[in-house]
Write an enzyme that holds these catalytic residues in place. Sequence first.
Site: not given
Length: 368
Positions: A38, A136, A264, A313
Site C-alpha cells: 500500500k 479501527r 521564511y 515548499m
Amino acid sequence: MNNPHATVLTINLQHLTHNFNYLKSKIDSDTKFMAVVKATAYGSDAITIAKHLETLGADYFAVAYAAEGVALREAGIQTPILVLHPQPLNFKTLIAYKLEPNLYSFRVLKDFIAVAEHNNLKEYRVHLKFNTGLNRLGFDPADIPLIFELINKTTSVKIASLFSHLAASEDHNERTFTLQQIATFKELSHNFISLLGYTPILHQSNTSGILNYPEAHFSMVRTGIGLYGYGNDPLFDTKLKPIASLTSSISQIHTLQSGESLGYNRAFIAQQTTKTATIPIGHADGINRIYGNQKGFVYINGQKAPILGNVCMDMIMVDITNIICQEGDMVTIFDAKTTAASVAENAGTISYELLTSISSRIQRKIIT
Ligand SMILES: *Cc1c(COP(=O)(O)O)cnc(C)c1O
C-alpha cells in the site's frame, strides 16, 4: 514518470530480496507470505516492488484502497490481492479486477453479498476482519453467529481468510495486551471454523508481529515495513537493509553574517558567520515542516548538516559552516546507513511516515 531531478529516491531491489529472505527465514515454510504494498509500497514504487516480490514467490499482496489494486492488475500482477479498506462504491471495480475485499462490518458484508449475487458470482474470495483491540476496522467476535447466518445463505462468496491486526506488536511494554489480542483471535477463529466446516487462511501479524510473536504467525503473515528494511527495533534493523536512499545536491551556497536571517519568517538568525547550502527538496516533497529548525539534518561529504529555519515548499537550507563542500555536491537525506528511522525519530515521528510522504515529484531510480 520521466522526471530528471537532482533529488532522487534510489530503490535497491537486492536489498528487497535480502529482506524478503530474512523475513521468510522467520516463518515456517508452510506459512503464507503476504506483502503489503500500500501507499506506493511505502513511498517507493508499488509496481516495481510487487513485480519483484512476485518473482520471489510472495503468496499474496495487500493494498489499502481499490485503486492501488487496480494499478497492480493493470501492470500485470497475477498474485491474489487483498484490499484492506474497500468501500461499497468500489465493489464493482474490485470484482472487475479480481481484487479481494476485506469485509469488516455488517454494512460492507451485506453490500458486497448483494453486489456479488447481482453479478451471479460463485464463491468470490472475501476476507473477514475482526477487531481484537485496535478498535479501527473489524467485526466484534460476538458478531460471528450473525455473520455466519449471512454467509451460509449465499454461494456468491467464500471466506478466503479470517484476520485481525495487532495494535502494539513493536512495543515490548505492551506484551500482555498483545498476548491477549492473540488469544482473542485464536478463540474467535476456532469458533468461526467450527461453524464454517472448512479452515480459511488465518493471519494477524504485521512485521513486528512476525519478529516478536512467533505464536501469532498462524497460516499467513502480512509484512510491510520489514520488506522496506525496517524492523522497529535496533536488533532487527541490523538484519534488514533499507531499500530506499534519498539523495540530492547542493543548488547554492550562502554566507550569512551574524544577525542576518535565513528563510521564511526569519526563523533562523545567525549568531555568527554561518555558511548555508540550499537543497532542492521541501515540504511538497515529503520533508515535513517538523524537520525544520534543526530537528532534521542531511549528510554532506560524510558530515551532518542540520536544517536551519523553516522548511520551504521546494527547498531546505542546511548548516555547512564546518563542512568542506561546494555547489553541486551530493546530499544524503537518508540511506541504508543514515536510516529514515533515525531521521524520523529525531523529529518525533516514525520511518513509516517519512517514507510514505516522499511525493511523486521525486524521481524514482531502480537499481537491480
Ligand atoms: C499496513 C498494514 C500492515 C503492514 O504493517 P507493517 O508494520 O508495515 O508490517 C499489516 N496489516 C494491516 C492491516 C495493515 O494496515
